[in-house]
Write a protein that holds these residues in place. Structure first.
Motif, short mmCIF file in Angstrom:
data_model
loop_
_atom_site.label_atom_id
_atom_site.label_comp_id
_atom_site.label_asym_id
_atom_site.label_seq_id
_atom_site.Cartn_x
_atom_site.Cartn_y
_atom_site.Cartn_z
N ARG A 1 -5.12 8.57 1.82
CA ARG A 1 -5.39 7.84 0.50
C ARG A 1 -4.22 7.27 0.03
O ARG A 1 -3.28 7.56 -0.05
CB ARG A 1 -5.58 9.18 -0.49
CG ARG A 1 -6.85 10.07 -0.22
CD ARG A 1 -7.19 11.13 -1.14
NE ARG A 1 -7.37 10.68 -2.49
CZ ARG A 1 -8.28 10.33 -2.92
NH1 ARG A 1 -9.46 10.01 -2.32
NH2 ARG A 1 -8.37 9.93 -4.23
N THR A 2 -4.57 5.94 -0.26
CA THR A 2 -3.55 4.95 -0.51
C THR A 2 -3.72 4.37 -1.99
O THR A 2 -4.71 3.93 -2.12
CB THR A 2 -3.55 3.89 0.57
OG1 THR A 2 -3.45 4.57 1.78
CG2 THR A 2 -2.55 2.76 0.44
N LEU A 3 -2.68 4.04 -2.63
CA LEU A 3 -2.73 3.27 -3.80
C LEU A 3 -2.57 1.78 -3.30
O LEU A 3 -1.66 1.58 -2.81
CB LEU A 3 -1.54 3.88 -4.66
CG LEU A 3 -1.38 3.33 -6.18
CD1 LEU A 3 -2.66 3.89 -6.82
CD2 LEU A 3 -0.14 3.92 -7.01
N MET B 1 0.76 -1.11 -0.06
CA MET B 1 -0.20 0.04 -0.06
C MET B 1 0.77 1.11 -0.19
O MET B 1 1.50 1.53 0.80
CB MET B 1 -1.08 0.05 1.12
CG MET B 1 -1.86 -1.27 1.08
SD MET B 1 -3.13 -0.91 2.67
CE MET B 1 -1.99 -0.74 4.11
N LEU B 2 0.80 1.99 -1.03
CA LEU B 2 1.39 3.17 -1.01
C LEU B 2 0.77 4.34 -0.66
O LEU B 2 -0.14 4.70 -1.42
CB LEU B 2 2.14 3.39 -2.53
CG LEU B 2 3.05 4.77 -2.81
CD1 LEU B 2 4.29 4.60 -2.07
CD2 LEU B 2 2.93 4.71 -4.42
N PRO B 3 1.06 5.14 0.04
CA PRO B 3 0.30 6.47 0.84
C PRO B 3 0.77 7.43 -0.30
O PRO B 3 1.75 7.73 -0.72
CB PRO B 3 0.85 6.60 1.97
CG PRO B 3 2.25 6.25 2.00
CD PRO B 3 2.14 5.00 1.10
N LEU B 4 -0.56 8.20 -0.70
CA LEU B 4 -0.39 9.38 -1.48
C LEU B 4 -0.64 10.75 -0.91
O LEU B 4 0.13 11.73 -1.19
CB LEU B 4 -1.52 8.99 -2.66
CG LEU B 4 -1.24 7.93 -3.47
CD1 LEU B 4 -2.68 7.85 -4.70
CD2 LEU B 4 -0.24 7.95 -4.37
N ARG B 5 -1.46 10.79 0.14
CA ARG B 5 -1.63 12.15 0.80
C ARG B 5 -2.44 11.67 1.95
O ARG B 5 -3.12 10.68 2.03
CB ARG B 5 -2.41 13.27 0.07
CG ARG B 5 -3.61 12.98 -0.59
CD ARG B 5 -4.29 14.11 -1.26
NE ARG B 5 -4.25 15.34 -0.58
CZ ARG B 5 -5.23 15.71 0.32
NH1 ARG B 5 -6.31 14.85 0.38
NH2 ARG B 5 -5.15 16.80 0.89
N ASP B 6 -2.70 12.63 2.78
CA ASP B 6 -3.42 12.29 4.09
C ASP B 6 -4.66 13.57 4.02
O ASP B 6 -4.55 14.30 3.04
CB ASP B 6 -3.26 12.59 5.51
CG ASP B 6 -2.37 14.04 5.40
OD1 ASP B 6 -1.94 14.59 4.77
OD2 ASP B 6 -2.30 14.37 6.85
#
Length: 232
Positions: A158-160, A1-6
């Protein structure tokens, strides 16, 4: 899981977070392009890491007040590859700007450095008299993530997500995302204990716990009182 922003908004510009990202990036870019001009780039990188990285064997044998102890700081600003730098800076931006917004600029800088030092101490305690240098900002960033876990329980990340050939973006509660990350680092550290993996898992674990307890001890009395904490 790659975080993109909070999803947590900030009220002040994160000067220190941006400064740290710029400094880390400049150092690696300078090293990278300098290495390209060398006959043996790998030898050049190794010499830098041995000089400015944190080498357990050197620390154990160094006298008190030796300049060798400065590597607890310099090692935090070194990275081993483009991916190492990019992912660390991504995590620093996502979680660092909010913790800086909460603590204040100078307080955050001090906290960041202390997190990195404590994370390195934990990693060193698992390495004996190894001559392998420890480098990277991930221990300090893990401390930031630990503080975020406590200070922003209502935030979402927000997670990829990659599921075989299917890629999607989902919102994960920040405490859930960070707990999964922490447990994965702890699991990898324990299952690979004594094995040279190239990843300082115990630095991640130590940094995260430092940030968590730091926020627990003083977070309620520093920064913006409007924030909701677990213990309020």
């Amino acid at each position: 899981m790659l975080p993109l922003r909070d999803t947590e908004e900030i009220e002040t510009f994160p000067f220190v977070t941006v400064f740290l990202i710029i400094v880390n990036s400049i150092i690696f870019v300078y090293m990278y392009f300098t290495a390209l001009e060398m006959p043996n780039p790998d030898t050049y990188f190794a010499s830098i890491y041995l000089k400015y990285g944190l080498v357990p064997k050197k620390i154990i044998t160094a006298p008190f007040f030796s300049s060798e102890y400065l590597t607890f700081i310099t090692s935090i600003f070194l990275h081993g590859s483009w991916s190492h730098l990019i992912f660390n800076m991504l995590f620093l931006w996502i979680f660092g700007n909010n913790v800086e917004d909460y603590l204040g600029h100078l307080h955050f800088l001090l906290f960041y450095l202390l997190s990195g030092i404590f994370a390195s101490l934990i990693q060193l305690s698992t390495m004996g008299v190894s001559s392998v240098p420890v480098i990277g900002a991930s221990g300090a960033i893990a401390g930031t993530m630990g503080a975020y876990f406590l200070l922003f329980p209502r935030s979402r990340i927000r997670t990829l997500v990659f599921i075989f050939f299917f890629i999607t973006i989902i919102e994960v509660p920040a405490p859930v995302y960070l707990l999964i990350w922490f447990l994965s680092q702890l699991f990898e550290g324990l299952t690979n204990f004594g094995v040279a993996t190239g990843v300082a898992f115990f630095a991640h674990v130590g940094g995260f716990l430092f940030g968590l307890f730091y926020a627990l001890l003083i977070g309620k009395h520093a920064g913006r009182k409007r924030r909701y904490l677990y213990y309020v």
